[in-house]
Design an enzyme around this catalytic site. Sequence first.
Site: not given
Length: 326
Positions: A121, A186, A320
């Site tokens: 992204r 992640k 975040r």
Amino acid sequence: MTPLQYTLLQLLADGRFHSGEQMACHAGVTRAAVWKALQGLRAYGIDMHAVSGRGYSLVNGFELLDTNAIVGAMSSATRSALHSLTLLPTVDSTNAWLMRQGEEGGTTACVAEHQTAGRGRRGRRWCSPFGSNLYLSLRCRFDEGMGRLAGLSLAVAIAVVRTLHEMDVKGVGVKWPNDIYWQERKLGGILLEIAGESAGPCSVVVGIGLNVAMPRMEGEMIDQPWTDLASIRPGLSRNQLAGRMLHHLLEVMAEFKCHGLALFEQEWREVDWLYGKPLRLLQPDGEVNGIGRGIAPDGSLLVEVSGKLQRHTFGEVSVRLQDASA
């Protein structure tokens, strides 16, 4: 990667030793050409044993992608829905490659062993070492315009979660709108790109990147906590993973065309990584702090700020956790 290098890798993928003479005969080239090609593989992070009298073998064996194995992992229904599947040894980006192809009148997919310019992204670099992870893109046509695509990236995330659950990978969460997480680290990401008319036919390219067996050296270049499937569920087949991912992705795209995001809201609530957490939203006009409260019917993020709900769309905001910078 040259065609000769890829041919030699296909031969070496069985994990056995192969002599230079055998490989030269197999590829129809000289032994000198074989030696030069093997030396060039080091640039892709591929190391080999070279033993006098035995030949060459890979230091760390890996499973090369195979179109027959990938398609064989799909159901007959999803196989028939896929017009074509292209396997590329190396490419700039599977998304970019599909975007460059002309309209073929059907749903097409692309997988690659290596990306030279993989993208996440906001144009961020996506770490894409050779033969280590899954880089997969799917191109579909939508006839009712871009306005019907709101929330599609969230539905795609559900396809990824379904695949991982099927392969016994538990504890998966999705960080709105397009990141796949496992226990605060992640694991993968999703990138959607759209071309066409706002109120007419358009094509959508869905890109999925998943860390399968990320080399440590490459992983050191990632600027946030990450993990890979080899650490969570060792021994997973990349071909099986790719095939089942395509299967669930095709199913979800068909379901989304008929029912929109509403069909996936319950599944989303179960894997919403941001729900109930203190969030920091970075926007062009400033920062917003609040608590994640799920998603709206159009897929926008709901955040509780001073007791009131606000909606935020993914094009305008980066999210975040309040105690994290990544």
